[in-house]
Design a protein around this motif. Structure first.
Motif, mmCIF file in Angstrom:
data_model
loop_
_atom_site.group_PDB
_atom_site.id
_atom_site.type_symbol
_atom_site.label_atom_id
_atom_site.label_comp_id
_atom_site.label_asym_id
_atom_site.label_seq_id
_atom_site.Cartn_x
_atom_site.Cartn_y
_atom_site.Cartn_z
ATOM 1 N N ASP A 111 0.759 -1.157 0.045
ATOM 2 C CA ASP A 111 -0.054 0.072 0.100
ATOM 3 C C ASP A 111 0.769 1.070 0.024
ATOM 4 O OD1 ASP A 111 -2.342 1.511 0.078
ATOM 5 O OD2 ASP A 111 -3.133 0.580 1.856
ATOM 6 N N ASN A 112 0.253 2.325 -0.365
ATOM 7 C CA ASN A 112 1.169 3.494 -0.326
ATOM 8 C C ASN A 112 1.312 4.196 0.911
ATOM 9 O OD1 ASN A 112 -1.025 5.162 -0.077
ATOM 10 N ND2 ASN A 112 -1.239 6.012 -1.993
ATOM 11 N N ARG A 129 6.004 6.455 -7.986
ATOM 12 C CA ARG A 129 5.004 7.531 -7.963
ATOM 13 C C ARG A 129 4.379 7.577 -6.683
ATOM 14 N NH1 ARG A 129 2.122 6.790 -12.288
ATOM 15 N NH2 ARG A 129 0.358 5.924 -11.143
ATOM 16 N N GLU A 130 3.860 6.518 -6.107
ATOM 17 C CA GLU A 130 3.056 6.685 -5.156
ATOM 18 C C GLU A 130 3.735 6.081 -3.726
ATOM 19 O OE1 GLU A 130 -0.816 5.461 -5.291
ATOM 20 O OE2 GLU A 130 -1.272 6.207 -7.222
ATOM 21 N N TYR A 131 5.128 5.625 -3.977
ATOM 22 C CA TYR A 131 5.770 5.178 -2.874
ATOM 23 C C TYR A 131 4.910 3.997 -2.154
ATOM 24 C CZ TYR A 131 7.950 9.830 -3.560
ATOM 25 O OH TYR A 131 8.246 10.717 -4.072
ATOM 26 N N MET A 132 4.912 2.972 -2.870
ATOM 27 C CA MET A 132 4.145 1.938 -2.346
ATOM 28 C C MET A 132 5.165 1.050 -1.505
ATOM 29 S SD MET A 132 1.058 1.373 -3.638
ATOM 30 C CE MET A 132 0.624 -0.241 -4.253
ATOM 31 N N TYR A 186 0.119 6.734 2.330
ATOM 32 C CA TYR A 186 -1.067 7.150 2.963
ATOM 33 C C TYR A 186 -2.192 5.969 2.936
ATOM 34 C CZ TYR A 186 0.942 11.172 1.098
ATOM 35 O OH TYR A 186 1.767 12.585 0.810
ATOM 36 N N ASN A 214 -4.011 4.244 1.044
ATOM 37 C CA ASN A 214 -5.139 4.574 0.092
ATOM 38 C C ASN A 214 -5.931 3.300 0.014
ATOM 39 O OD1 ASN A 214 -4.594 7.139 -0.278
ATOM 40 N ND2 ASN A 214 -4.144 7.099 -2.454
ATOM 41 N N GLN A 250 5.794 1.835 -11.823
ATOM 42 C CA GLN A 250 5.035 3.273 -11.539
ATOM 43 C C GLN A 250 4.550 3.361 -10.205
ATOM 44 O OE1 GLN A 250 5.567 5.613 -13.643
ATOM 45 N NE2 GLN A 250 6.678 4.608 -15.084
ATOM 46 N N TYR A 251 3.851 2.524 -9.499
ATOM 47 C CA TYR A 251 3.253 2.640 -8.406
ATOM 48 C C TYR A 251 4.310 2.763 -7.206
ATOM 49 C CZ TYR A 251 -1.792 2.280 -9.323
ATOM 50 O OH TYR A 251 -3.036 2.607 -9.910
#
Length: 232
Positions: free
Chosen positions: A48-49, A132-135, A51, A53, A128-129
């Motif tokens: 999960d990122n 970009r989203e710091y998974m 945050y 999400n 990319q996840y």
């Protein structure tokens, strides 16, 4: 091309399970992953990122959701799958690609540039996840799955038992892993998956309308239990 499938989930008791498995065994075959009558172990590392999400989207009832995970079977590194599970309401789409043990270890070390060199788009999407989203790895989910499959409408009935989360590691192959169960005995989860329709003989066999459907997420159950366990 893969397509979305129906997925219905139910909490059932051990008494219901024992009755249903006897009926299903007469008309459906057990999954090829099974190592005995109880089924096989599924162990998944969920991402999960920063945050959370995916955690909050599920809890807030978001219609369209996705989850990334790395999955193994029966503690073996013979098959290691990077999977993305997408959901639209009660419909799901699971896409997966293989990774090696060495590639898995690279991911744990935040060395994921190799994903860009792969051909399948899922590798690139995961890259990319991550980028970009710091998974980040969040929790390891364990359970024993007993699965029955049918060819009409690609039916799959599963009983997921001993749902647990790992308390002390995010490494799927850590032999010191300690697991904590999250469902109180005698509860377990039954999942009913199919393509266009659920055949009438299966519907009648499992008496599907007699069970209470629930929006069950093993990731959410285990992630919340993990948060409470660690006091976060």
């Amino acid at each position: 091309m893969k397509k979305f499938r129906h997925e219905l989930k139910y909490y059932i008791t051990e008494h219901d399970y024992l009755t249903l498995r006897q009926k299903l065994a007469l008309v459906l075959q057990q999954d090829r992953h099974s190592i005995d009558q109880r089924g096989y172990l599924i162990r998944s590392l969920y991402f999960d990122n920063v945050y959370d999400n995916d955690l909050f989207q599920k809890n807030n009832g978001i219609f369209r959701r996705k989850k990334f995970r790395i999955r193994i079977y029966n503690h073996s590194d013979h098959i290691i799958k990077l999977e993305k599970k997408s959901r639209q309401g009660e419909h799901i789409l699971k896409t997966s690609v293989s990774i090696t043990r060495e590639e898995y270890m690279k991911l744990l070390d935040w060395d994921y540039e190799f994903l860009k060199k792969k051909e399948d788009p899922l590798y690139h999407e995961f890259y990319q996840y991550l980028n970009r989203e710091y998974m980040r790895p969040r929790v390891i989910v364990d359970y024993i799955r007993e699965a029955y499959i049918g060819h009409i409408s690609n039916v799959r009935i599963t009983f997921d038992k001993e749902l647990s989360f790992v308390t002390n590691s995010i490494d799927l192959f850590d032999f010191s892993n300690i697991s904590e169960e999250v469902l109180t005995h005698p509860l377990m989860i039954m999942e009913v998956k199919f393509d266009e329709f659920l055949p009438d003989y299966i519907r009648q066999l499992i008496q599907i309308d007699a069970h209470n459907r629930s929006a069950i997420s093993k990731y959410i159950l285990c992630r919340m239990a993990s948060i409470q366990y660690h006091g976060m």
